[in-house]
Design a protein around this motif. Structure first.
Motif, PDB file in Angstrom:
ATOM      1  N   VAL A  20      70.198 -20.221 102.754  1.00 50.09           N
ATOM      2  CA  VAL A  20      70.465 -20.168 101.310  1.00 50.09           C
ATOM      3  C   VAL A  20      69.933 -18.906 100.643  1.00 50.09           C
ATOM      4  O   VAL A  20      69.950 -18.792  99.414  1.00 50.09           O
ATOM      5  CB  VAL A  20      69.880 -21.410 100.590  1.00 50.09           C
ATOM      6  N   TRP A  26      68.180 -16.404  94.346  1.00 50.57           N
ATOM      7  CA  TRP A  26      68.426 -17.562  93.484  1.00 50.57           C
ATOM      8  C   TRP A  26      68.385 -17.176  92.005  1.00 50.57           C
ATOM      9  O   TRP A  26      69.139 -17.719  91.198  1.00 50.57           O
ATOM     10  CB  TRP A  26      67.423 -18.668  93.790  1.00 50.57           C
ATOM     11  N   ALA A 193      69.186 -25.466  97.954  1.00 47.89           N
ATOM     12  CA  ALA A 193      68.028 -24.666  98.347  1.00 47.89           C
ATOM     13  C   ALA A 193      66.798 -25.536  98.528  1.00 47.89           C
ATOM     14  O   ALA A 193      65.994 -25.316  99.451  1.00 47.89           O
ATOM     15  CB  ALA A 193      67.764 -23.588  97.302  1.00 47.89           C
TER      16      ALA A 193
END
Length: 245
Positions: A20, A26, A193
């Motif tokens: 991820v 992110w 995640a």
């Protein structure tokens, strides 16, 4: 276009990065579509800090597997930089480790949480001050969010305002004046995640659970089953960029 300086304070586990991406990914994934341009400094690896923050619209510090309880010189430098940025009216947001480092920089203490590690999708409740704070504009009084941490800020740093908390962690969000905010939870993390983070720490989570009297094999499946969407995280990050810059 908002220019955001992202101070990367650590690296995710190899298995997490493969599935991820790493911490900075992110934040970029969440905020780039809103018109943010990122400059990423790997401060935990000794990257130089800018001479000042005046060329940026905001500064964000990520989480980290490292701990403020074991201070390193780069942490002190990053803390001073964030305080200086806020003194020059550049908004600063610290997430998890970043939140704790900001508390330390304001004279607070960071300690290991006696309630144990908080990880997975958790519920957080806004305080009266949190309900009025622009960081939580449009966020429900109780909201689901992703979290993973062992350390906490305790007690409340002098001059700080508690914006949110829960049964595990009384200070889930803090305000330090008008330009600095810290959140213990992870608004940038989505369930996919968090699942990768839980699986990467599965063995350690089992050991911790058994040490606290839980039956072997229970904790990880329970955490995975409890994962839920956390749209408030995206809203909180967007609020920081929209309302503070």
């Amino acid at each position: 276009m908002k220019n955001v300086l992202l101070l990367k304070a650590g690296d995710a586990a190899h298995s997490v990065r493969l599935s991820v991406g790493d911490y900075e990914h992110w934040f970029v994934e969440t905020l780039a579509p809103t018109g943010c341009r990122f400059e990423i400094r790997h401060v935990h690896q000794g990257a130089n800090l800018p001479g000042g923050a005046e060329g940026y619209d905001a500064v964000i510090m990520t989480g980290s597997p490292l701990s403020v309880t074991q201070l390193e010189p780069w942490m002190e430098r990053a803390a001073d930089f964030m305080l200086d940025a806020a003194a020059h009216r550049v908004p600063v947001l610290g997430v998890c480790f970043g939140h704790q480092l900001l508390a330390y920089a304001h004279g607070g203490r960071v300690v290991r949480n006696t309630h144990g590690r908080e990880i997975g999708t958790v519920e957080v409740r806004l305080s009266e001050e949190g309900r009025e704070d622009p960081l939580f504009d449009g966020v429900a009084e109780r909201f689901a969010i992703q979290a993973t941490h062992e350390d906490i800020v305790e007690p409340i740093p002098e001059g700080a305002t508690v914006l949110a908390g829960n049964g595990n962690t009384a200070m889930q969000a803090l305000a330090f004046g008008s330009h600095i905010r810290g959140v213990q939870f992870h608004p940038e993390v989505q369930p996919v995640a968090m699942r990768a983070l839980i699986l990467a720490r599965a063995e350690k989570l089992e050991v911790e659970a058994v040490a606290r009297g839980h039956l072997p094999g229970e904790r990880v499946p329970r955490l995975l089953a409890g994962l839920a969407p956390s749209p408030s995280g995206r809203r909180i990050l967007q609020n920081f960029v929209e309302h503070f810059t």
